[in-house]
Design an enzyme around this catalytic site. Sequence first.
Site, mmCIF file in Angstrom:
data_model
loop_
_atom_site.group_PDB
_atom_site.id
_atom_site.type_symbol
_atom_site.label_atom_id
_atom_site.label_comp_id
_atom_site.label_asym_id
_atom_site.label_seq_id
_atom_site.Cartn_x
_atom_site.Cartn_y
_atom_site.Cartn_z
ATOM 1 N N ARG A 180 0.849 -1.210 0.000
ATOM 2 C CA ARG A 180 0.000 0.000 0.000
ATOM 3 C C ARG A 180 0.880 1.255 0.000
ATOM 4 O O ARG A 180 0.639 2.221 -0.685
ATOM 5 C CB ARG A 180 -0.898 0.053 1.248
ATOM 6 N N HIS B 129 -8.029 7.211 10.260
ATOM 7 C CA HIS B 129 -7.599 5.811 10.257
ATOM 8 C C HIS B 129 -6.085 5.647 10.169
ATOM 9 O O HIS B 129 -5.602 4.585 9.800
ATOM 10 C CB HIS B 129 -8.287 5.053 9.113
ATOM 11 N N GLY C 265 -16.456 10.415 -1.951
ATOM 12 C CA GLY C 265 -15.820 9.130 -2.210
ATOM 13 C C GLY C 265 -15.724 8.174 -1.050
ATOM 14 O O GLY C 265 -14.670 7.575 -0.839
ATOM 15 N N THR C 266 -16.817 8.017 -0.335
ATOM 16 C CA THR C 266 -16.824 6.975 0.708
ATOM 17 C C THR C 266 -18.149 6.232 0.674
ATOM 18 O O THR C 266 -19.198 6.831 0.451
ATOM 19 C CB THR C 266 -16.568 7.547 2.128
#
Length: 229
Positions: free
Chosen positions: A56, A104, A170-171
């Site tokens: 990632r 997060h 965008g979630t």
Amino acid sequence: MKKLVVLTGAGISAESGLQTFRDEGGLWEGYNVYDVATPGAWFKNPRMVQDFYNLRRKAVLEAQPNSAHIGLAELEHYYDITIITQNIDDLHERAGSTNVLHLHGEITKAQSSSNPELIYPIDGWELKMGDTCELGSQLRPHIVWFGEQVPRMYEAEKITEKAELFAVIGTSLQVYPAAGLIHSAMQSVPKILLDPKPGVIGNVQNLTVIADKAGTGIKRLMELLLAIN
Ligand code: APR
């Protein structure tokens, strides 16, 4: 300047080439959450967890901010803006946004596995087994895993309660507590949702939906905001 709060998710970085989680071909199609993104996974197979986040991190370092990240950075000229992001990438910062709260965690940082308050920048893409903090404990990615507390949630709620404008980009709004933030904004506050596949949001007043990708829809979102202002 009016207080604008923008909640972003993986969709805003999709056009920068970073995979989302729950779309077709998303990350959770190729990986089991419980194998790579929980404290139990780290306990059972830390190497697999490191490998997942190393990949990632590599992708994030190779990606560039897109027009949606850049548009939000430009909005700093017109608003007192806070971006609350669920994303672990640093594309908002690299686009020029100066007030970004990561709910997060951040992929470019490591944290001590014995004291989460010990956080360090990572040089390059790879965090290795054997890399340790000043206490001698193994370093893990600075990520909030499923099953862990979201340490900055209270702060995010307080900021959202004071918002005079609120936008979501965008979630899928499927992961709590982040998904509940929209309900922390006052009912009277104008809200805009930008997503090509907007989900149904119940019990939210003053909501305008732009069913478009972030990269193209950002222009409309900016126009709408500036018209309200
Ligand atoms: N522009 C804008 N939105 C897009 C785009 C795009 N180009 N492409 C896809 N999307 C939207 C999808 O329609 C979907 O609503 O982005 C959303 C992505 O949803 P998820 O994959 O569920 O990502 P997100 O909501 O950020 O996930 C929340 O879950 O596993 C985790 O911790 C991880 O922070 C993440 C959390």
